[in-house]
Design a protein around this motif. Structure first.
Motif, mmCIF file in Angstrom:
data_model
loop_
_atom_site.group_PDB
_atom_site.id
_atom_site.type_symbol
_atom_site.label_atom_id
_atom_site.label_comp_id
_atom_site.label_asym_id
_atom_site.label_seq_id
_atom_site.Cartn_x
_atom_site.Cartn_y
_atom_site.Cartn_z
ATOM 1 N N VAL A 202 0.860 -1.184 0.000
ATOM 2 C CA VAL A 202 0.000 0.000 0.000
ATOM 3 C C VAL A 202 0.900 1.239 0.000
ATOM 4 C CG1 VAL A 202 -1.767 -1.249 1.294
ATOM 5 C CG2 VAL A 202 -0.136 0.179 2.523
ATOM 6 N N ASP A 203 0.283 2.408 -0.243
ATOM 7 C CA ASP A 203 1.072 3.642 -0.240
ATOM 8 C C ASP A 203 0.508 4.629 0.776
ATOM 9 O OD1 ASP A 203 -1.222 4.586 -1.401
ATOM 10 O OD2 ASP A 203 -0.318 5.116 -3.322
ATOM 11 N N GLU A 204 0.982 5.882 0.700
ATOM 12 C CA GLU A 204 0.588 6.875 1.691
ATOM 13 C C GLU A 204 -0.884 7.252 1.606
ATOM 14 O OE1 GLU A 204 2.234 8.860 -1.973
ATOM 15 O OE2 GLU A 204 2.856 7.252 -0.610
ATOM 16 N N GLN A 205 -1.588 6.913 0.510
ATOM 17 C CA GLN A 205 -3.006 7.217 0.354
ATOM 18 C C GLN A 205 -3.911 6.124 0.937
ATOM 19 O OE1 GLN A 205 -3.950 10.179 -0.797
ATOM 20 N NE2 GLN A 205 -1.782 10.684 -1.026
ATOM 21 N N TYR A 206 -3.298 5.102 1.492
ATOM 22 C CA TYR A 206 -4.078 3.973 2.007
ATOM 23 C C TYR A 206 -4.965 4.411 3.174
ATOM 24 C CZ TYR A 206 -5.068 -0.823 3.526
ATOM 25 O OH TYR A 206 -5.675 -2.005 3.870
ATOM 26 N N ARG A 207 -6.149 3.837 3.241
ATOM 27 C CA ARG A 207 -7.099 4.174 4.304
ATOM 28 C C ARG A 207 -6.746 3.359 5.558
ATOM 29 N NH1 ARG A 207 -13.570 4.663 3.148
ATOM 30 N NH2 ARG A 207 -14.111 5.841 5.006
ATOM 31 N N TRP A 208 -6.088 4.023 6.518
ATOM 32 C CA TRP A 208 -5.511 3.336 7.667
ATOM 33 C C TRP A 208 -6.469 3.182 8.847
ATOM 34 C CZ3 TRP A 208 -1.243 0.661 7.187
ATOM 35 C CH2 TRP A 208 -0.276 1.031 6.266
ATOM 36 N N GLU A 209 -7.620 3.869 8.848
ATOM 37 C CA GLU A 209 -8.422 3.898 10.065
ATOM 38 C C GLU A 209 -8.884 2.518 10.527
ATOM 39 O OE1 GLU A 209 -11.099 6.130 6.988
ATOM 40 O OE2 GLU A 209 -8.963 5.880 7.375
ATOM 41 N N TYR A 210 -9.155 1.614 9.576
ATOM 42 C CA TYR A 210 -9.584 0.274 9.979
ATOM 43 C C TYR A 210 -8.449 -0.467 10.679
ATOM 44 C CZ TYR A 210 -13.704 0.857 6.996
ATOM 45 O OH TYR A 210 -14.876 1.299 6.436
ATOM 46 N N LEU A 211 -7.262 -0.489 10.062
ATOM 47 C CA LEU A 211 -6.139 -1.195 10.655
ATOM 48 C C LEU A 211 -5.667 -0.529 11.941
ATOM 49 C CD1 LEU A 211 -4.025 -2.206 7.526
ATOM 50 C CD2 LEU A 211 -5.336 -3.693 9.024
ATOM 51 N N GLU A 212 -5.840 0.781 12.033
ATOM 52 C CA GLU A 212 -5.472 1.476 13.264
ATOM 53 C C GLU A 212 -6.322 0.984 14.425
ATOM 54 O OE1 GLU A 212 -4.506 6.052 14.664
ATOM 55 O OE2 GLU A 212 -5.883 5.686 12.994
ATOM 56 N N GLU A 213 -7.580 0.671 14.142
ATOM 57 C CA GLU A 213 -8.469 0.136 15.176
ATOM 58 C C GLU A 213 -8.014 -1.249 15.625
ATOM 59 O OE1 GLU A 213 -13.160 -1.239 15.644
ATOM 60 O OE2 GLU A 213 -12.523 -0.069 13.916
ATOM 61 N N PHE A 214 -7.416 -2.027 14.719
ATOM 62 C CA PHE A 214 -6.978 -3.382 15.037
ATOM 63 C C PHE A 214 -5.588 -3.427 15.673
ATOM 64 C CE2 PHE A 214 -9.447 -4.508 10.923
ATOM 65 C CZ PHE A 214 -10.652 -4.374 11.595
ATOM 66 N N LEU A 215 -4.886 -2.303 15.718
ATOM 67 C CA LEU A 215 -3.508 -2.271 16.185
ATOM 68 C C LEU A 215 -3.443 -2.619 17.677
ATOM 69 C CD1 LEU A 215 -0.851 -1.566 14.668
ATOM 70 C CD2 LEU A 215 -0.967 0.682 15.755
#
Length: 411
Positions: free
Chosen positions: A125-138
């Protein structure tokens, strides 16, 4: 109107009411409404909550709609690159329902340790990737940072980290097969920046998240070549309709698939929750309605003499029926009050303290998720009130059959 309301209040507040024969039946009716509301709240909140949480987890790894080459397989593993020079990228202006588009690429790899190995899928993935979902799983570490240079940071799942003995900050080596099978696999050293746990075993045991430029370098692709596009829609309920629009808009050599098409068995399973919710709501309203009908019937029979006196004084059948319906409405409101108080309290306790745990291998989540919305709370209350009152019109018909002369002699 005021007279009818006054009489109905007298039915509820008169001193001998608590000792009357109808008192225990009315208490049962109120309890049935309260329990019914609690059960309906739980069914809707957990059913919608589970659907929403599973959709989010699938979208976290696939988006809502995937655009790739027809030659790429259904598992969305990159085989042939797609050019980023498309009319719909970086913004899908022709379809306003699309709120985000991102470019990704995937590649099979093998993580090798001194004692073990594991086959994985590296998702670039790159810098435009939608991180909010994975941030919740961190669960540990931080999200990787991808910029102009090729990053060696990766996210790895808690499942893989536990199985292979890794922790945040550790180095790992991933081996990639070359297209020329006679050549040795290509190895890349990567650093674990964070560990995630989605609870979705199918994804946790498969994916690690890396820099898209790593996949491009390994595949000898240019900066304009990727594996696929992932699109997110504003309203998931419109995903099928938007998916058709996307398919019509993209070039003929590209395919567009929704996650509903990519994971049909999971979404067919989720559809069963809609039927279960409707069934539970129907049963609860029916039980509450029958109990209220019984309570009203007993109340009418207990007040037969009063009905006879009111008729002798010139009251119409409908005005007397309204007196009992007002009284029943008060009892329904009382049941709704306690049902809302208990139901919402239980949902809030589960939402914030996560008391009820689930098996993620069966339900894809580790605890019962709760979806809270004022819309369905109001709809359940309004629907219960209206349907119960409509059902109460049936026993109130008995009032029409009561003769004033016989009623005043009734004991």
């Amino acid at each position: 109107m005021n007279f009818e309301y006054f009489i109905s209040k007298r039915l509820v507040t008169k001193s001998d009411y608590k000792s009357s024969i109808s008192a225990p039946i009315i208490k049962i009716a109120i309890s049935a409404i309260a329990i019914g509301v609690v059960m309906m709240f739980i069914a809707v909140a957990t059913g919608f909550g589970l659907q929403e949480k599973i959709r989010e987890k699938i979208a976290a790894f696939n988006g809502h709609i995937v655009i790739n080459n027809f030659t790429n397989n259904q598992a969305t593993i990159t085989q042939n690159p797609v050019s980023t020079q498309q009319e719909f990228y970086p913004s899908f202006t022709s379809i306003p329902e699309i709120e985000h588009i991102q470019k990704v690429a995937t590649k099979y790899g093998i993580i090798r340790t001194e004692t073990d190995f594991e086959g994985i899928v590296v998702k670039g993935v790159d810098e435009q990737y939608r991180w909010e979902y994975l941030e919740e799983f961190l669960v540990d570490g931080v999200l990787p940072v991808f910029d102009e240079s090729i990053s060696r940071e990766v996210l790895i799942s808690d499942y893989l980290a536990t199985r292979l003995g890794f922790k945040t900050g550790d180095k790992l080596i991933v081996y990639f097969l070359r297209e020329d099978q006679d050549r040795l696999p290509r190895s890349v050293g990567l650093t674990i920046s964070g560990i995630f746990d989605s609870g979705f075993k199918e994804f946790d045991e498969t994916y690690i998240i890396a820099d898209l430029k790593q996949i491009q370098r390994l595949n000898d692709w240019s900066a304009n070549e990727i594996g696929q596009f992932e699109l997110f829609v504003e309203d998931f309920n419109d995903i099928q309709e938007v998916g058709y629009k996307v398919y019509e808009e993209v070039d003929s050599f590209l395919n567009a698939s929704t996650i509903v098409e990519l994971y049909p068995s999971i979404f067919e399973w989720l559809k069963m929750f809609d039927f279960n919710i409707i069934l539970i709501i129907g049963i609860m309203i029916l039980v509450a309605g029958i109990n209220m009908m019984t309570a009203l019937l007993v109340l009418i029979l207990e007040r037969t003499q009063m009905i006879g006196i009111l008729k002798a004084l010139g009251s119409s059948d409908w005005s007397i029926r309204k007196i009992f319906l007002y009284n029943a409405g008060y009892l329904i409101f009382k049941g709704l009050f306690w049902g809302n108080l208990i139901g919402i309290s239980l949902l809030l306790i589960q939402k914030y303290f996560k008391i009820i745990q689930l098996n993620p291998e069966t339900y894809y989540v580790s605890e019962a998720p709760i979806y809270l919305s004022l819309d369905y709370i109001l709809m359940i209350n309004f629907g219960t009130l209206v349907l119960c009152l409509l059902m109460l019109l049936i026993p109130s018909v008995i009032i029409v059959k009561i003769s004033p002369v016989k009623a005043m002699k009734f004991e």
